[in-house]
Design a protein around this motif. Structure first.
Motif, PDB file in Angstrom:
ATOM      1  N   LYS A 175      -7.578  -4.314  -8.773  1.00  0.00           N
ATOM      2  CA  LYS A 175      -7.427  -4.513  -7.330  1.00  0.00           C
ATOM      3  C   LYS A 175      -5.966  -4.389  -6.908  1.00  0.00           C
ATOM      4  O   LYS A 175      -5.657  -3.892  -5.819  1.00  0.00           O
ATOM      5  N   SER A 176      -5.051  -4.837  -7.762  1.00  0.00           N
ATOM      6  CA  SER A 176      -3.623  -4.706  -7.451  1.00  0.00           C
ATOM      7  C   SER A 176      -3.219  -3.242  -7.357  1.00  0.00           C
ATOM      8  O   SER A 176      -2.435  -2.851  -6.480  1.00  0.00           O
ATOM      9  N   LYS A 177      -3.781  -2.395  -8.244  1.00  0.00           N
ATOM     10  CA  LYS A 177      -3.484  -0.965  -8.193  1.00  0.00           C
ATOM     11  C   LYS A 177      -4.039  -0.342  -6.914  1.00  0.00           C
ATOM     12  O   LYS A 177      -3.398   0.513  -6.289  1.00  0.00           O
ATOM     13  N   GLN A 178      -5.246  -0.792  -6.513  1.00  0.00           N
ATOM     14  CA  GLN A 178      -5.827  -0.281  -5.278  1.00  0.00           C
ATOM     15  C   GLN A 178      -4.988  -0.676  -4.067  1.00  0.00           C
ATOM     16  O   GLN A 178      -4.743   0.124  -3.154  1.00  0.00           O
ATOM     17  N   ILE A 179      -4.510  -1.913  -4.061  1.00  0.00           N
ATOM     18  CA  ILE A 179      -3.654  -2.384  -2.960  1.00  0.00           C
ATOM     19  C   ILE A 179      -2.360  -1.587  -2.922  1.00  0.00           C
ATOM     20  O   ILE A 179      -1.874  -1.208  -1.851  1.00  0.00           O
ATOM     21  N   GLN A 180      -1.800  -1.299  -4.091  1.00  0.00           N
ATOM     22  CA  GLN A 180      -0.545  -0.532  -4.138  1.00  0.00           C
ATOM     23  C   GLN A 180      -0.745   0.875  -3.581  1.00  0.00           C
ATOM     24  O   GLN A 180       0.116   1.402  -2.874  1.00  0.00           O
ATOM     25  N   LEU A 214       1.721  -9.553  -5.206  1.00  0.00           N
ATOM     26  CA  LEU A 214       2.952  -9.030  -4.610  1.00  0.00           C
ATOM     27  C   LEU A 214       3.994  -8.706  -5.670  1.00  0.00           C
ATOM     28  O   LEU A 214       4.735  -7.721  -5.544  1.00  0.00           O
ATOM     29  N   GLN A 215       4.042  -9.489  -6.739  1.00  0.00           N
ATOM     30  CA  GLN A 215       5.031  -9.254  -7.798  1.00  0.00           C
ATOM     31  C   GLN A 215       4.771  -7.975  -8.572  1.00  0.00           C
ATOM     32  O   GLN A 215       5.676  -7.460  -9.226  1.00  0.00           O
ATOM     33  N   THR A 216       3.551  -7.443  -8.478  1.00  0.00           N
ATOM     34  CA  THR A 216       3.263  -6.173  -9.147  1.00  0.00           C
ATOM     35  C   THR A 216       3.783  -4.969  -8.365  1.00  0.00           C
ATOM     36  O   THR A 216       3.678  -3.842  -8.850  1.00  0.00           O
ATOM     37  N   ALA A 221       6.250  -3.459  -1.291  1.00  0.00           N
ATOM     38  CA  ALA A 221       5.545  -4.234  -0.268  1.00  0.00           C
ATOM     39  C   ALA A 221       6.192  -5.596  -0.113  1.00  0.00           C
ATOM     40  O   ALA A 221       6.974  -6.043  -0.963  1.00  0.00           O
ATOM     41  N   THR A 222       5.844  -6.234   0.982  1.00  0.00           N
ATOM     42  CA  THR A 222       6.265  -7.603   1.247  1.00  0.00           C
ATOM     43  C   THR A 222       5.182  -8.272   2.106  1.00  0.00           C
ATOM     44  O   THR A 222       4.252  -7.611   2.571  1.00  0.00           O
ATOM     45  N   PHE A 223       5.338  -9.570   2.318  1.00  0.00           N
ATOM     46  CA  PHE A 223       4.353 -10.283   3.122  1.00  0.00           C
ATOM     47  C   PHE A 223       4.588 -10.010   4.610  1.00  0.00           C
ATOM     48  O   PHE A 223       5.685 -10.221   5.123  1.00  0.00           O
TER      49      PHE A 223
END
Length: 278
Positions: A175-180, A214-216, A221-223
């Motif tokens: 999911k982190s890869k998809q978000i990236q 976020l750390q990945t 990205a940022t919040f």
């Protein structure tokens, strides 16, 4: 003679009386007709009134003003329609010819086969430039290219992702890869993490997962919205966004400084070890 005059006066009196009677009778008939008509018919505007209102509508007037203002600011040839009496004139090479009377400008246009283009209509006196047809065509092409080159701001789309806090590490990495990938395409990503039902977990686990995602993506990205509890604490929601150009430049500078410091520390340690061996 007296009989003829008397006859004329009599006819004039009869004519005047008939006119007065006709006027009074007409008013009475109009009032009677208005009272006899239903209220919805009597109050209805007539066609002439509707046409008049439509012809002088505020929206139409505003549209005409906006269109006129757009035409005034557009790059165009005004021809012989020079509203001002005295204007500041530039020749086809951009040289200032000074203030000129519009009659002299029109004569110069006819003699040299030139067109007149507004440059600064708001100046005192207004500034115009004499140009050839080829120059006007090339200038329009240049302005059109500049308009196309300007980025058109569009709405920022948001992707949504929801999962449970019981998610495994492998699924979380996926999911982190998809978000990236979404962030790299300039999307915002709204993440909702629901509290797990089967296992006991720390209260801040959902927030830690948001921070872990976020750390990945350092330097990407940022919040946009930091993790906040929703649904009476049963879930946490946050929004990630791509870095702006300014933030991206600052991040690159910070990473470059950190790499330089690391290299300097490494070189210093090598130098110290060499000194000990000597």
């Amino acid at each position: 003679m007296a009989a003829l005059l008397l006859k004329r006066l009599t006819l004039q009196t009869i004519k005047t009386e008939n006119t007065c009677i006709r006027r009074r009778l007409g008013k009475y008939v109009v009032q009677k007709t208005a009272l006899a008509e239903p209220s919805h018919i009597a109050s209805a505007p007539r066609l002439s009134c509707l046409i008049h209102a439509e012809a002088f509508s505020t929206e139409d007037t505003q549209d005409k003003r906006e269109k006129k203002k757009k035409n005034e600011t557009a790059f165009r040839n005004v021809g012989r329609k020079i509203n001002e009496r005295i204007i500041q004139v530039l020749d086809e090479k951009g040289n200032d010819l000074g203030p000129m009377h519009r009659a002299n400008v029109i004569r110069l246009m006819a003699e040299q086969d030139l067109r007149l283009v507004p440059r600064d209509p708001g100046a005192q006196p207004p500034q115009y430039q004499l140009m050839t047809g080829t120059q006007i065509y090339q200038e329009r092409l240049r302005l059109r290219g500049m308009e196309r080159a300007e980025p058109k701001p569009g709405p920022t789309l948001t992707k949504e992702l929801t999962f449970s806090s019981n998610i495994g590490q492998h699924d979380l990495d996926t999911k982190s890869k998809q978000i990236q990938q979404w962030i790299e395409k300039k999307y915002k990503v709204q993440i909702t993490i629901k509290k797990g039902k089967t296992t006991e977990e720390p209260e801040n686990k959902m927030e830690e997962i948001c921070n872990q995602i976020l750390q990945t993506m350092p330097g990407i990205a940022t919040f946009s919205s930091r993790p906040q509890p929703i649904r009476r604490g049963k879930a946490v929601m946050c929004v990630l966004r791509p870095l702006s150009q300014k933030e991206d430049n600052a991040c690159r500078s910070a990473l470059g400084t950190q790499r330089g410091d690391a290299l300097n520390r490494g070189n210093g340690n090598d130098g110290a070890s060499n000194a000990l061996h000597q």
